[in-house]
Design a protein around this motif. Structure first.
Motif, mmCIF file in Angstrom:
data_model
loop_
_atom_site.group_PDB
_atom_site.id
_atom_site.type_symbol
_atom_site.label_atom_id
_atom_site.label_comp_id
_atom_site.label_asym_id
_atom_site.label_seq_id
_atom_site.Cartn_x
_atom_site.Cartn_y
_atom_site.Cartn_z
ATOM 1 N N ALA A 31 114.508 17.572 14.516
ATOM 2 C CA ALA A 31 115.969 17.615 14.700
ATOM 3 C C ALA A 31 116.555 18.802 13.936
ATOM 4 O O ALA A 31 117.411 19.533 14.457
ATOM 5 C CB ALA A 31 116.598 16.303 14.238
ATOM 6 N N ASN A 32 116.091 19.012 12.710
ATOM 7 C CA ASN A 32 116.636 20.118 11.925
ATOM 8 C C ASN A 32 116.226 21.488 12.475
ATOM 9 O O ASN A 32 117.014 22.431 12.417
ATOM 10 C CB ASN A 32 116.247 19.962 10.452
ATOM 11 N N VAL A 33 115.023 21.594 13.016
ATOM 12 C CA VAL A 33 114.607 22.851 13.656
ATOM 13 C C VAL A 33 115.470 23.132 14.884
ATOM 14 O O VAL A 33 115.931 24.265 15.097
ATOM 15 C CB VAL A 33 113.105 22.818 14.020
ATOM 16 N N LEU A 34 115.720 22.117 15.693
ATOM 17 C CA LEU A 34 116.568 22.305 16.874
ATOM 18 C C LEU A 34 117.973 22.737 16.461
ATOM 19 O O LEU A 34 118.538 23.683 17.019
ATOM 20 C CB LEU A 34 116.614 21.026 17.713
ATOM 21 N N LEU A 35 118.538 22.053 15.479
ATOM 22 C CA LEU A 35 119.885 22.417 15.017
ATOM 23 C C LEU A 35 119.910 23.848 14.492
ATOM 24 O O LEU A 35 120.827 24.619 14.807
ATOM 25 C CB LEU A 35 120.342 21.458 13.912
ATOM 26 N N LEU B 236 108.050 23.206 17.488
ATOM 27 C CA LEU B 236 108.005 24.284 18.479
ATOM 28 C C LEU B 236 108.019 23.706 19.894
ATOM 29 O O LEU B 236 108.682 24.240 20.794
ATOM 30 C CB LEU B 236 106.759 25.165 18.262
ATOM 31 N N SER B 237 107.330 22.591 20.100
ATOM 32 C CA SER B 237 107.362 21.964 21.428
ATOM 33 C C SER B 237 108.779 21.546 21.806
ATOM 34 O O SER B 237 109.165 21.636 22.977
ATOM 35 C CB SER B 237 106.439 20.747 21.457
ATOM 36 N N ALA B 238 109.547 21.097 20.834
ATOM 37 C CA ALA B 238 110.946 20.742 21.110
ATOM 38 C C ALA B 238 111.739 21.990 21.485
ATOM 39 O O ALA B 238 112.604 21.950 22.373
ATOM 40 C CB ALA B 238 111.562 20.050 19.897
ATOM 41 N N LEU C 190 115.273 30.371 10.766
ATOM 42 C CA LEU C 190 115.516 30.063 12.179
ATOM 43 C C LEU C 190 117.006 30.140 12.506
ATOM 44 O O LEU C 190 117.393 30.503 13.616
ATOM 45 C CB LEU C 190 114.994 28.661 12.529
ATOM 46 N N SER C 191 117.843 29.782 11.533
ATOM 47 C CA SER C 191 119.285 29.738 11.797
ATOM 48 C C SER C 191 119.911 31.128 11.887
ATOM 49 O O SER C 191 121.058 31.255 12.324
ATOM 50 C CB SER C 191 119.998 28.921 10.713
ATOM 51 N N THR C 192 119.173 32.159 11.473
ATOM 52 C CA THR C 192 119.779 33.496 11.458
ATOM 53 C C THR C 192 119.144 34.462 12.457
ATOM 54 O O THR C 192 119.719 35.515 12.730
ATOM 55 C CB THR C 192 119.658 34.140 10.060
#
Lengths: 267, 267, 267
Positions: free
Chosen positions: B38-42, B203-205, B253-255
């Motif tokens: 969830a945090n990776v997706l966000l 990564l799959s998400a 990831l967020s940047t």
């Protein structure tokens, strides 16, 4: 019980051997700590695998180097899977470890733990309230936290070790490891280990990894108890609160080797 | 297979388009990695939603931009929900992605994955051992970790891609994306990505999010593979171990945007 | 509704009293946020316990200081356990709190939440889309994220508070707490609170802790809403992205006391 010194030289060798072996630890654990447990195992050189279905646990427990059973969020479905996993582990000679989380407060899991104790666990790890409750003494536990010092559970730990012919570890500011009428004590660590959820549960997973060294399980279990304590001490130096402490703990666990354990407890 | 160059310019556009679209990714994933996923997706600009009940999955899969099915902690109840979700996704035109975690070691999930493969996944992502096992070749996987290099699964990936007319991604030090007789390779990343649980699952998400771009799924999937690699490289600069690496990965990831991807793989 | 000022002096006293009491918060929450919720509770001075089985929840809800029911990953098994926990909590006088995650998108959980609302919750906490959906107004929620500002749900929050004679909290850039025809607003926080999964869910667990102060639940709930906002503001100063923000948030929560709340909202 006969008091053994903590032989940090033997523990150091065991820790390095554990890392070299990368034991595969099959974890049947609670929902709260599964991620943290996996990351602690990885940081410490073990390979985690959370395989949970009754259709799969027996197949996997037989492949694994060790099995962890943690009852923190036990329900009937998980209890069934745990039974199958423990039976398969015994048949295959895979050592298994019980973490009797919050066993004092709840009769369903207390009955289940007593049932499982008949299946020859290689080790049991809990806090003082859990070990006292498992031994049948009324504790003061309200659930997962323990208001008792580990000393207060020492007699109960020794009794369980004798009764089930197993290694019993009661953790706290001092960790006590009881086996074969002996007791070994390791002091140290940091109070912040109590402020992060799952450090005890993750230590139980490391104890499972340690039991994969079989005849050296006492040295290896002492090694992982010391590893968690030293990890906590190092993490405290790099943290501003429980969030950064948990992060720094994983960092520390990944770098501590046998030589560092021996240097911390020169004995 | 025909080797395609990694077109980082097209990937850069796809990454920026993905962030602009904030795809809603319905995740049926394993207990260990749900929070991290969830945090990776966000962090990557997608919106996660973990809706798990058989009473709810069909309704939600039809609303979602994409669906992820990850069998890491599969049990019978979850398998039922996954079937319903996949059927609803197909009916609604929602692309779905399979992550066949540890499929080599366990027959229950292998049979289930083979059953689901009949339902036209938009993509499959796994490590070398998983892709080899899914293609029917005996792998060396003990579970979630892969001892094989991704190269060793390339033929199997190509075969699965042809057989199921889908995008197959095998990840490792080099990621290979196979589709329509073509293969695209992206190298980079950092070894610490293997020391944090759930980076592959997350990564799959992201691949599911990528598939929401439908006809551009190859560019978008390449973009998210490159995003994770570059995220890992940047995180390694700010980390002291696996704990701080995981934190820095989310920050990175967020940047990272399309321009940064293109600059890293100028082609 | 009558607008009350945020009495940060009363909130400060309530926060310090909460920490002194270490309330035991029984959480029936979703799989995604269980770990983060436990760590937020620990950092904030409460004791978390995730006891989930229908065999155990009634026994534990009666012991606990407060109960949280969060429907984020509701399924039938969990719904049964939640019913038993709520009944036992009511019987024992344990206050319970509802977090109606994503209730707008899915009828199974909406019906379940409406059923539970008959059991006198001490509080309800949700985002604008969730509170609007719970009140029967069509929202714009796609699931867990809310595209509405909290203001847009204020009328619905007041209506629910009246209808169920409870405290209703709708959170956003401004949090509104509605009780007994009054509304109290607290503004502040940081946008990054939306980029970390589970900050809202964890706040609901803190609201449950707050309700253990019973007749002072409004002051205590205002205190924990302010605590989360100030925690977010402090975390933003020490973060480079959502990963380090989540870590810094836990650090900040562990140090904020009543005096710091009062200093931030001097009123």
């Amino acid at each position: 019980m006969n008091s053994l010194p903590f032989d940090s030289r033997a523990a150091a060798v065991a820790l390095d051997d554990l890392r070299a072996a990368t034991p595969l630890v099959h974890c049947l654990t609670n929902q709260v700590v599964a991620n943290f447990t996996a990351n602690v195992l990885l940081a410490s050189g073990a390979a985690p695998a959370m395989v949970v279905a009754r259709e799969e646990v027996a197949e996997f427990a037989a492949l694994a180097s060790a099995l962890l059973v943690n009852v923190g969020t036990l329900d009937r479905t998980q209890a069934d899977a745990m039974r199958l996993a423990v039976f398969a582990a015994r048949r295959a000679g895979t050592p298994w470890v019980l973490d009797p989380v919050a066993v004092g407060a709840l009769s369903f899991r207390r009955d289940f733990c007593h049932e499982l104790l008949m299946q020859s666990p290689a080790a049991i790890r809990g806090n003082a309230a859990e070990i006292r409750a498992l031994a049948g003494e009324a504790g003061q536990g309200r659930g997962v936290d323990s208001l008792d010092a580990s000393e207060q559970a020492l007699a109960c730990a020794g009794q369980l070790a004798r009764q089930y012919d197993t290694l019993v570890i009661v953790t706290g500011a001092t960790d006590y490891l009881c086996l074969d009428g002996n007791v070994l004590a390791i002091s140290g660590g940091d109070a912040r280990l109590q402020q992060v959820t799952g450090t005890g549960c993750a230590l139980s997973a490391l104890v499972a990894a340690a039991c994969s060294l079989k005849e050296r399980r006492l040295d290896a279990a002492a090694a992982v108890c010391a590893l968690m304590k030293l990890g906590g001490e190092q993490a405290a130096l790099h943290s501003r609160g429980p969030g950064s402490f948990a992060v720094a703990l994983l960092d520390a666990l990944s770098t501590i080797d046998g030589a560092m354990l021996h240097a911390r407890w020169p004995a």
